[in-house]
Design a protein around this motif. Structure first.
Motif, PDB file in Angstrom:
ATOM      1  N   GLU A 256      22.673 -15.079 116.727  1.00 42.91           N
ATOM      2  CA  GLU A 256      21.419 -15.366 116.027  1.00 42.91           C
ATOM      3  C   GLU A 256      21.688 -16.003 114.658  1.00 42.91           C
ATOM      4  OE1 GLU A 256      19.553 -11.593 115.713  1.00 42.91           O
ATOM      5  OE2 GLU A 256      17.543 -12.460 115.487  1.00 42.91           O
ATOM      6  N   VAL A 257      22.633 -15.376 113.919  1.00 51.20           N
ATOM      7  CA  VAL A 257      22.955 -15.896 112.587  1.00 51.20           C
ATOM      8  C   VAL A 257      23.660 -17.249 112.714  1.00 51.20           C
ATOM      9  CG1 VAL A 257      24.469 -15.535 110.589  1.00 51.20           C
ATOM     10  CG2 VAL A 257      22.955 -13.701 111.346  1.00 51.20           C
ATOM     11  N   ALA A 258      24.594 -17.349 113.660  1.00 51.98           N
ATOM     12  CA  ALA A 258      25.332 -18.614 113.817  1.00 51.98           C
ATOM     13  C   ALA A 258      24.356 -19.761 114.105  1.00 51.98           C
ATOM     14  CB  ALA A 258      26.362 -18.480 114.932  1.00 51.98           C
ATOM     15  N   GLY A 262      23.690 -22.807 111.654  1.00 51.88           N
ATOM     16  CA  GLY A 262      23.897 -24.170 112.175  1.00 51.88           C
ATOM     17  C   GLY A 262      22.700 -25.055 111.831  1.00 51.88           C
ATOM     18  N   ARG A 263      21.481 -24.492 111.977  1.00 53.96           N
ATOM     19  CA  ARG A 263      20.273 -25.273 111.653  1.00 53.96           C
ATOM     20  C   ARG A 263      20.277 -25.655 110.173  1.00 53.96           C
ATOM     21  NH1 ARG A 263      17.473 -22.384 115.748  1.00 53.96           N
ATOM     22  NH2 ARG A 263      17.134 -20.577 114.418  1.00 53.96           N
ATOM     23  N   ILE A 264      20.660 -24.680 109.318  1.00 54.79           N
ATOM     24  CA  ILE A 264      20.682 -24.967 107.874  1.00 54.79           C
ATOM     25  C   ILE A 264      21.724 -26.047 107.588  1.00 54.79           C
ATOM     26  CG2 ILE A 264      21.099 -24.009 105.559  1.00 54.79           C
ATOM     27  CD1 ILE A 264      20.275 -21.242 106.714  1.00 54.79           C
ATOM     28  N   ALA A 265      22.908 -25.919 108.231  1.00 50.34           N
ATOM     29  CA  ALA A 265      23.980 -26.898 107.992  1.00 50.34           C
ATOM     30  C   ALA A 265      23.546 -28.293 108.436  1.00 50.34           C
ATOM     31  CB  ALA A 265      25.247 -26.464 108.723  1.00 50.34           C
ATOM     32  N   VAL A 362      21.576 -13.728 105.814  1.00 51.86           N
ATOM     33  CA  VAL A 362      23.007 -13.824 106.140  1.00 51.86           C
ATOM     34  C   VAL A 362      23.340 -15.259 106.609  1.00 51.86           C
ATOM     35  CG1 VAL A 362      24.838 -12.937 107.657  1.00 51.86           C
ATOM     36  CG2 VAL A 362      23.254 -11.351 106.577  1.00 51.86           C
ATOM     37  N   ALA A 363      22.395 -15.894 107.311  1.00 50.78           N
ATOM     38  CA  ALA A 363      22.617 -17.289 107.730  1.00 50.78           C
ATOM     39  C   ALA A 363      22.757 -18.187 106.499  1.00 50.78           C
ATOM     40  CB  ALA A 363      21.466 -17.751 108.615  1.00 50.78           C
TER      41      ALA A 363
END
Ligand code: ADP
Ligand code: F6P
Length: 472
Positions: A256-258, A262-265, A362-363
């Motif tokens: 979920e966090v990954a 990834g979306r933020i990155a 955390v993301a």
């Protein structure tokens, strides 16, 4: 023996949403630190349900549901509107909070606030007495409740009590401004154990006692000392609080966090993300940080189009004028900096004023290459520890204020700054931006090892050891 945790705020706030009462998570370092402890050991959490004033059956029902979800019992101390004004906004956050953070000129020394503080501490004592058996461990937290042990004694209840102060404790010159200084200093000695975040805080308290309370004797050496006054002995020590590091690590590695990271990155593209995460508070140095970031942009043209500051602020204590003014100051600074530096396709600051779920938080930690934790003064600052625990790929850098309690533990492996030094802050931002991956990894590994070794469960054990009668 059961564990009874007492704090002003419960780990949930009760709010009315779509015609029904709901318990939503409360934000703050105390809640983050104590939640895993109660989850692991079970017990009772006594505190104010905050938010809006649900009462009677509504409150019982919503707290009953929240207790089931939490896995431990939540018991309310109901505060009236007058209590909230005098005790919470007035004395706790309008007097003690600034004094404890070396900002006594922000304090409003009103006699009526002090009266309300004493009354609400007595109210807490009555609720504790209803729940605490002779063999229970009663852990009382933070500056709101410094008179609870003496209030318990006055009503003839004498469970063993331990107190932990999450904020700093100031030097004598600052603390002596408090008109009720002797009452607070002596009130703390009514607890069996008194814990501070750092040795400096503990020593400030002991120095104040020595100078302001006649008849005090301080004995022993090491981290926990004995203080005698009028036939009573209290153990006074330094116990740096922490987080459930393994929980943050597991979350950071979750799918979920990954996905969210990834979306933020993807949205950030090639931008180097520097992150700030704070409660809205004048102790957090948010305007100072923004000014440091602006100076870095002025000084280092290569940052243009390559760096993004994400500043997340969680609303807090908004009825207090200093907090409202701070909000206006941040809004204005963000507007000015974005106005001056934005170019086609790039704005340097992304500012969010709200609470996030732990997954989203955390993301964000995972997506940020550099973390800015630059309070003017802070008891510990758990955000700094959360960032490192979540940085599972060991690629992040931490810029840390020398005035955060965390600096005493972790300072060596961070880029330490004085938040009042705008040029120094700009230097640190530029240095973090340019820091090679191997240096980032070396520093981050040390930070993560230290946080994993001294996590919240280590803190609980060291606090309990000090509470052992054998330590007398
Ligand atoms: P304080 O106790 O003064 O608030 P800390 O840094 O010790 O300061 O703790 C703040 C806590 O609040 C951290 O656990 C952090 O994760 C949480 N927090 C801060 N900002 C947010 C936010 N916008 N949404 C959710 N939680 C937040
Ligand atoms: O020590 C930090 C602290 O003051 C906690 O006691 C508190 O729960 C947290 O910050 C958040 O503040 P508030 O409860 O006033 O919203």
């Amino acid at each position: 023996m059961s564990l009874i945790v007492v704090s002003n705020r419960l780990p949930v706030k009760i709010l009315e949403k779509d015609g029904a009462w709901k318990a939503i998570p409360a934000a703050g370092g105390l809640v983050t630190a104590m939640t895993p402890v109660l989850k692991q050991r079970g017990g009772i959490w006594i505190g104010w349900p905050g938010g809006e004033t649900a009462g009677g059956d509504d409150l019982t029902e919503v707290l009953g549901q929240a207790s089931e979800t939490a896995g431990y019992d939540l018991h309310p101390v109901e505060l009236t509107e007058e209590d909230v004004a005098g005790f919470y906004h007035g004395f706790s956050n309008g007097v003690l909070w600034p004094v404890l953070h070396d900002l006594h000129l922000h304090a409003h020394f009103e006699e009526s606030y002090w009266k309300s503080y004493r009354e609400v501490n007595e109210k807490f004592a009555r609720v504790i007495a209803e729940h605490a058996g002779a063999h229970d461990a009663v852990w009382i937290h933070d500056y709101h409740l410094m008179l609870v042990a003496s209030a318990l004694r006055q009503i003839g209840a004498s469970p063993r009590t331990e107190f932990f102060l999450h904020t700093p404790f100031p030097p004598l010159d600052i603390f002596s401004n408090l008109p009720w200084r002797s009452e607070i200093l002596q009130g703390l000695l009514e607890f069996d154990v008194v814990g501070f975040q750092t040795v400096r805080d503990r020593d400030n308290y002991l120095h104040c006692l020595n100078e302001l309370v006649p008849g005090v004797a301080i004995e022993g050496s090491g981290r926990v000392l004995r203080v005698r006054l009028g036939g009573r002995v209290a153990h006074v020590g330094a116990f740096p609080i922490s987080i459930d590091a393994a929980h943050f690590e597991t979350m950071a590695r979750s799918g979920e966090v990954a996905e969210e990271a990834g979306r933020i990155a993807t949205r950030a593209g090639n931008l180097h993300v520097v992150l700030g995460v704070d409660r809205l508070d004048y102790t957090k140095g948010i305007p100072h940080r923004l000014k440091g970031f602006r100076r870095a942009l002025e000084r280092e043209p290569s940052l243009e189009g390559h760096i993004l500051m994400v500043q997340l602020v969680v609303p807090s204590r908004e009825p207090i004028p200093e907090y409202m003014n701070l909000k206006a100051e941040i809004d204005q600074l963000v507007g000015e900096i974005n106005g001056d530096f934005t170019r086609s396709g790039w704005a340097p600051i992304h500012y969010l004023f709200r609470s996030l779920s732990q997954t989203d938080l955390v993301a964000l930690y995972r997506a940020a290459q550099t973390m800015l934790v630059t309070p003017l003064k802070d008891g510990m600052n758990l955000v700094a520890k959360e960032y490192c625990a979540s940085n599972v790929d060991e690629s992040g850098a931490l810029i840390l204020s020398e005035f955060a309690g965390t600096a005493a533990q972790l300072g060596e492996h961070t880029l330490l700054v004085n938040p009042h030094d705008t040029e120094g802050m700009a230097d640190a931002i530029i240095q973090a931006y340019q820091m090679p991956p191997d240096e980032r990894q070396r520093r981050m590994r040390k930070l993560r090892n230290s946080i994993a070794a001294e996590d919240i469960f280590w803190w609980v054990d060291s606090f309990l050891q000090a509470a052992e009668p054998a330590a007398v």
